[in-house]
Design an enzyme around this catalytic site. Structure first.
Site, PDB file in Angstrom:
ATOM      1  N   GLU A  41     -22.313  42.330  -7.151  1.00 39.57           N
ATOM      2  CA  GLU A  41     -22.042  41.052  -6.231  1.00 39.57           C
ATOM      3  C   GLU A  41     -20.549  41.525  -5.558  1.00 39.57           C
ATOM      4  O   GLU A  41     -19.603  41.780  -6.209  1.00 39.57           O
ATOM      5  CB  GLU A  41     -21.687  39.724  -6.607  1.00 39.57           C
ATOM      6  CG  GLU A  41     -22.985  39.015  -6.780  1.00 39.57           C
ATOM      7  CD  GLU A  41     -22.715  37.562  -7.446  1.00 39.57           C
ATOM      8  OE1 GLU A  41     -21.859  36.965  -6.898  1.00 39.57           O
ATOM      9  OE2 GLU A  41     -23.701  37.239  -8.159  1.00 39.57           O
ATOM     10  N   GLU A  84     -22.122  36.189 -14.739  1.00 40.89           N
ATOM     11  CA  GLU A  84     -20.780  35.569 -15.009  1.00 40.89           C
ATOM     12  C   GLU A  84     -20.628  34.452 -15.872  1.00 40.89           C
ATOM     13  O   GLU A  84     -20.362  33.226 -15.540  1.00 40.89           O
ATOM     14  CB  GLU A  84     -20.525  34.778 -13.587  1.00 40.89           C
ATOM     15  CG  GLU A  84     -20.302  35.978 -12.362  1.00 40.89           C
ATOM     16  CD  GLU A  84     -19.709  35.362 -11.034  1.00 40.89           C
ATOM     17  OE1 GLU A  84     -19.315  34.233 -10.942  1.00 40.89           O
ATOM     18  OE2 GLU A  84     -19.726  36.398 -10.129  1.00 40.89           O
TER      19      GLU A  84
HETATM   20  C1  FCB Z   1     -20.297  34.166  -7.576  1.00 41.96           C
HETATM   21  C2  FCB Z   1     -21.828  33.880  -7.903  1.00 41.96           C
HETATM   22  C3  FCB Z   1     -22.466  33.666  -6.833  1.00 41.96           C
HETATM   23  C4  FCB Z   1     -21.836  33.409  -5.495  1.00 41.96           C
HETATM   24  C5  FCB Z   1     -20.475  34.034  -5.335  1.00 41.96           C
HETATM   25  C6  FCB Z   1     -19.779  33.839  -4.129  1.00 41.96           C
HETATM   26  O1  FCB Z   1     -19.188  33.834  -8.419  1.00 41.96           O
HETATM   27  O2  FCB Z   1     -22.157  34.610  -8.779  1.00 41.96           O
HETATM   28  O3  FCB Z   1     -23.558  32.873  -6.958  1.00 41.96           O
HETATM   29  O4  FCB Z   1     -21.410  31.810  -5.516  1.00 41.96           O
HETATM   30  O5  FCB Z   1     -19.595  33.934  -6.444  1.00 41.96           O
END
Ligand code: FCB
Length: 460
Positions: A369, A172
């Site tokens: 994620e 990210e």
């Molecule tokens: C993302 C991050 C991860 C976590 C989630 C909730 O932006 O990559 O580390 O904090 O959000």
């Protein structure tokens, strides 16, 4: 509503055998053992009082000391793959020079432990814990940083490429640059809009050079993880703003990687903030080095509407300055929302996956994620019955498979997160884990959602 077991069985029936199901963590959020490594910008940020509950990174989930127990838990849950990140200052205390043998040993143990249990190691080179030594020099706005990052990536490949299944350079970069440099929500907290854009560029350059360095040292299956989402304009008046927001968060990263350079509309809309003089044609070519895959972290859509006369804009559920150059709009996340205030909308994930596959054709995608924080930080009768999280996962995994069935080359899905952990500046208050971690005793207790994954993977 059909009960959870039926929904799990239905999902298991449509889950392709070769579709990778995993869970994810990151070094700073779980490792602890700060004495065993050099300092990172997140400890500096914590010391300056920026973490809501005063968390410091120690002990986090005490994962370094409990790695064997955690590996056993991963195996018991039946995941195909585990996504983790290397901590740069654990590999080299000051980010360069002598290797830290203790750190190398730890990742050897983790990776070998995964392989012994039949779990594919999915490594991220950088998930935000930049060595303080580089932070002090300007971090991602310091010109040599892209090369320092490539050197670090080369070290990792030399040590671990023989055993790691897939590599992501960055996690990210939008968050690193716009929460860390344009604002002070994340470390290092530079709070300078122009620096946000320069950091984004140097992160992209680090990514391009990092991919080359990984490959030159034997790494296969190398990619990048972006947090992409769908921008929804609720009225005519916010259509242009939604397009610009898409430019600032999605296209600013996807276009250069796809070889299209920095999006012209973003450059135009931000000229009063930066002159973009740091961009070099030859470097854009490095950034466009083809990736083997792209990871998408998806949590929520961004829904906006025009502010009314009395509003200042940006009032609901979003910080004002993370999209430098945007006109005033209101963020209007709908119900239901997670504990973070993030709207829950699985269909926007399908849209995001479809849109990304069109923007980066031919590149396999992963959801690297996805998950939610819910009010479940306490055990009740020794258990966490996180129905809302199960619901979130069932809906989102189905939405991911909808994209795949619609022709998107989606290869896998990772749940965020394996553990309740340090949610950055929010500290321990926001719990995303499928496994509860007692903050005093560090005891791990799988929640109902963890058992849901176990059932799903057994029935597949
Ligand atoms: C993302 C991050 C991860 C976590 C989630 C909730 O932006 O990559 O580390 O904090 O959000």
């Amino acid at each position: 509503m059909t009960n959870v077991s039926d929904r799990i069985a239905k999902l298991a029936a449509r889950l392709p055998k070769d579709f990778v199901v995993g869970t994810a963590t990151s070094s700073w959020q779980i490792e602890g053992n700060l004495a065993g490594r050099g300092s990172s910008i997140w400890e500096d940020f914590a010391k300056a009082g920026h973490i809501k509950d005063g968390s410091t990174g120690e002990p986090a989930c005490d994962h370094v000391n409990r790695v064997d127990e955690d590996l056993e838990l991963l195996k018991w849950l039946g995941f195909d793959s585990y996504r983790f990140s290397f901590s740069w200052p654990r590999i080299m205390r000051t980010g360069e020079g002598a290797l830290n043998p203790e750190g190398i040993d730890f990742y050897d143990r983790l990776i070998d432990g995964l392989l012994e249990r039949g779990i594919k190691p999915a490594a991220t080179v950088y998930h935000w814990d930049l060595p303080s030594t580089f932070g002090d020099k300007g971090g991602w706005t310091w010109e040599p940083i892209a090369d320092k990052f490539a050197d670090y990536a080369a070290v990792l490949a030399t040590k671990f490429a023989d055993r790691v299944d897939s590599w992501a350079t960055l996690n990210e970069p939008w968050v690193s640059s716009f929460l860390g440099y344009a604002t002070d929500i994340h470390a290092p907290g530079a709070n300078d809009q122009a620096k946000g854009f320069e950091a984004a560029y140097r992160l992209l350059l680090g990514h391009g050079r990092g991919i080359e360095a990984l490959r030159a040292n034997g790494a296969k299956n190398t990619g990048l993880v972006l947090n992409l989402t769908t921008m929804i304009a609720e009225d005519e008046g916010t259509k242009d703003a939604a397009w610009l927001m898409d430019g600032l968060q999605n296209r600013l990263f996807l276009d250069p990687v796809a070889g299209r350079g920095i999006p012209a509309d973003v450059v135009e809309a931000t000229r009063h903030i930066t002159d973009w003089s740091f961009v070099k044609e030859s470097e854009l070519a490095e950034i466009a080095t083809p990736v083997d895959w792209l990871g998408i972290n998806y949590y929520t859509p961004n829904r906006i509407e025009s502010p009314s006369e009395t509003d200042k804009g940006f009032i609901v559920g979003q910080n004002t300055d993370v999209y430098p150059g945007m006109p005033p709009v209101n963020f209007v996340p709908r119900e239901p929302r997670t504990n973070m205030g993030w709207e829950i909308d699985a269909s926007s994930m399908t849209t995001t996956l479809q849109q990304t596959s069109e923007r980066l054709p031919g590149v396999p995608l992963y959801v690297t994620e996805n998950g939610g924080a819910f009010k479940d930080d306490q055990l009740t009768d020794g258990f966490v019955n996180d129905q809302d999280r199960m619901d979130y996962y069932l809906n989102h995994i189905n939405a991911a498979l909808d994209a795949r069935d619609g022709g998107v080359d989606l290869r896998g899905y990772y749940a965020w997160s394996m553990f309740d952990n340090l949610e950055w500046a929010e500290g321990w208050k926001m719990t995303f884990g499928i496994v509860h971690v007692n903050q005093q005793t560090m005891e791990r207790t799988p929640k109902a959602s963890a058992r849901m994954f176990k059932q799903l993977l057994e029935q597949r």
